[in-house]
Design a protein around this motif. Structure first.
Motif, PDB file in Angstrom:
ATOM      1  N   ALA A  18       0.850  -1.189   0.000  1.00 37.47           N
ATOM      2  CA  ALA A  18       0.000   0.000   0.000  1.00 37.47           C
ATOM      3  C   ALA A  18       0.888   1.241   0.000  1.00 37.47           C
ATOM      4  O   ALA A  18       2.037   1.199   0.469  1.00 37.47           O
ATOM      5  N   LEU A  19       0.363   2.336  -0.516  1.00 32.55           N
ATOM      6  CA  LEU A  19       1.149   3.561  -0.605  1.00 32.55           C
ATOM      7  C   LEU A  19       1.612   4.036   0.764  1.00 32.55           C
ATOM      8  O   LEU A  19       2.665   4.658   0.894  1.00 32.55           O
ATOM      9  N   SER A  20       0.852   3.711   1.799  1.00 33.06           N
ATOM     10  CA  SER A  20       1.209   4.149   3.150  1.00 33.06           C
ATOM     11  C   SER A  20       2.506   3.511   3.631  1.00 33.06           C
ATOM     12  O   SER A  20       3.136   4.011   4.562  1.00 33.06           O
ATOM     13  N   GLY A  21       2.924   2.422   3.001  1.00 32.03           N
ATOM     14  CA  GLY A  21       4.139   1.746   3.429  1.00 32.03           C
ATOM     15  C   GLY A  21       5.388   2.164   2.679  1.00 32.03           C
ATOM     16  O   GLY A  21       6.476   1.637   2.950  1.00 32.03           O
ATOM     17  N   LEU A  22       5.261   3.112   1.752  1.00 33.38           N
ATOM     18  CA  LEU A  22       6.405   3.516   0.938  1.00 33.38           C
ATOM     19  C   LEU A  22       7.448   4.254   1.771  1.00 33.38           C
ATOM     20  O   LEU A  22       7.107   4.934   2.748  1.00 33.38           O
ATOM     21  N   PRO A  23       8.724   4.163   1.389  1.00 35.09           N
ATOM     22  CA  PRO A  23       9.776   4.907   2.100  1.00 35.09           C
ATOM     23  C   PRO A  23       9.582   6.409   1.945  1.00 35.09           C
ATOM     24  O   PRO A  23       8.835   6.869   1.076  1.00 35.09           O
ATOM     25  N   GLU A  24      10.279   7.171   2.782  1.00 34.07           N
ATOM     26  CA  GLU A  24      10.247   8.630   2.649  1.00 34.07           C
ATOM     27  C   GLU A  24      10.777   9.028   1.277  1.00 34.07           C
ATOM     28  O   GLU A  24      11.635   8.366   0.702  1.00 34.07           O
ATOM     29  N   GLU A  25      10.258  10.134   0.755  1.00 30.59           N
ATOM     30  CA  GLU A  25      10.618  10.564  -0.598  1.00 30.59           C
ATOM     31  C   GLU A  25      11.880  11.425  -0.586  1.00 30.59           C
ATOM     32  O   GLU A  25      11.880  12.565  -1.035  1.00 30.59           O
ATOM     33  N   SER A  26      12.959  10.851  -0.091  1.00 32.74           N
ATOM     34  CA  SER A  26      14.219  11.590  -0.026  1.00 32.74           C
ATOM     35  C   SER A  26      15.285  10.978  -0.933  1.00 32.74           C
ATOM     36  O   SER A  26      16.403  11.481  -1.000  1.00 32.74           O
ATOM     37  N   THR A  27      14.919   9.899  -1.642  1.00 34.95           N
ATOM     38  CA  THR A  27      15.874   9.157  -2.462  1.00 34.95           C
ATOM     39  C   THR A  27      15.296   8.956  -3.855  1.00 34.95           C
ATOM     40  O   THR A  27      14.137   8.548  -3.983  1.00 34.95           O
ATOM     41  N   PRO A  28      16.061   9.240  -4.909  1.00 32.85           N
ATOM     42  CA  PRO A  28      15.551   9.057  -6.277  1.00 32.85           C
ATOM     43  C   PRO A  28      15.156   7.606  -6.537  1.00 32.85           C
ATOM     44  O   PRO A  28      15.779   6.679  -6.010  1.00 32.85           O
ATOM     45  N   GLU A  29      14.113   7.430  -7.360  1.00 31.89           N
ATOM     46  CA  GLU A  29      13.617   6.097  -7.669  1.00 31.89           C
ATOM     47  C   GLU A  29      13.557   5.884  -9.175  1.00 31.89           C
ATOM     48  O   GLU A  29      12.951   6.678  -9.900  1.00 31.89           O
ATOM     49  N   ILE A  30      14.212   4.834  -9.649  1.00 32.99           N
ATOM     50  CA  ILE A  30      14.080   4.400 -11.037  1.00 32.99           C
ATOM     51  C   ILE A  30      13.160   3.192 -11.027  1.00 32.99           C
ATOM     52  O   ILE A  30      13.445   2.186 -10.378  1.00 32.99           O
ATOM     53  N   VAL A  31      12.044   3.311 -11.730  1.00 42.47           N
ATOM     54  CA  VAL A  31      10.955   2.349 -11.634  1.00 42.47           C
ATOM     55  C   VAL A  31      10.948   1.421 -12.852  1.00 42.47           C
ATOM     56  O   VAL A  31      11.084   1.879 -13.992  1.00 42.47           O
ATOM     57  N   PHE A  32      10.773   0.135 -12.601  1.00 48.41           N
ATOM     58  CA  PHE A  32      10.705  -0.851 -13.672  1.00 48.41           C
ATOM     59  C   PHE A  32       9.286  -1.419 -13.732  1.00 48.41           C
ATOM     60  O   PHE A  32       8.771  -1.927 -12.737  1.00 48.41           O
TER      61      PHE A  32
END
Length: 202
Positions: free
Chosen positions: A24-38
């Motif tokens: 769930a979106l509530s479990g995502l890490p803090e948005e302090s690190t860039p993410e490359i999504v596959f």
């Protein structure tokens, strides 16, 4: 299709480790690190690609059963950024309720996540631009998300089929930042893809 390939700017992956799985979106890490999504259809080879890119055979779990990845999986790369493996889409054998839940999780993540630097779409080069793939391209373009395309299993095509697949992709994904032909078996395309990814982490 974006900047030309220059291996002098290839990303060097020195460390890679599983970080977290979330449902769930509530479990995502803090948005302090860039993410490359596959992202890609079920069984297109996302786990195999991630293992190939990092040089770790067991980093992402592979399966011959489509639809096995049901969570958003985070892998910390070089202690600096994440590779994010999304649930596969387009697999008909799961129930409608399950498909709807996966679809909501995937679409909400792409719509709302501010730390996404790039979305890498994986397409099976033998079956380019299926309806669900075209829908994903349209979805990313609507939300103005930068994306690139990786054509997996490219070594299984003849030269004529390769040229045809390339033309199809360039036509339906005109806004792609890059299109890379990739073979996890031979490693062809690895350096080129890493060079493109490096551009979105710098």
């Amino acid at each position: 299709m974006g900047t030309p390939f220059d291996c002098s700017f290839c990303m060097k992956i020195t460390s890679a480790a599983f970080h977290i799985s979330v449902s769930a979106l509530s479990g995502l890490p803090e948005e302090s690190t860039p993410e490359i999504v596959f992202a890609g259809r079920s069984n297109v080879g996302k786990s195999t690609l991630l293992n190939s890119l990092t040089g770790l055979k067991a980093l992402a779990k592979t399966s011959s059963t489509p639809g096995k990845t049901r969570l958003i999986n985070y892998f910390l790369i070089n202690q600096e950024f994440y590779f994010v493996d999304l649930p596969g889409y387009g697999y008909a054998a799961v129930g409608q309720e399950q498909k709807a839940a996966w679809g909501h999780l995937l679409s909400s993540y792409i719509e709302e996540r501010q730390s996404i630097s790039l979305v890498v779409l994986l397409f099976d080069s033998r079956h380019p631009a299926m309806e669900s793939d075209r829908a994903m391209i349209n979805f990313l373009e609507f939300h103005e998300r930068p994306y690139g395309i990786v054509l997996t299993k490219f070594d299984k095509l003849t030269q004529k089929e390769m040229a045809k697949t390339r033309r199809i992709m360039e036509s339906c994904a005109a806004k792609a930042k890059f299109i890379v032909n990739y073979s996890s078996f031979s490693g062809k395309g690895k350096s080129e893809l890493l060079a493109h990814l490096d551009h979105y982490i710098r």
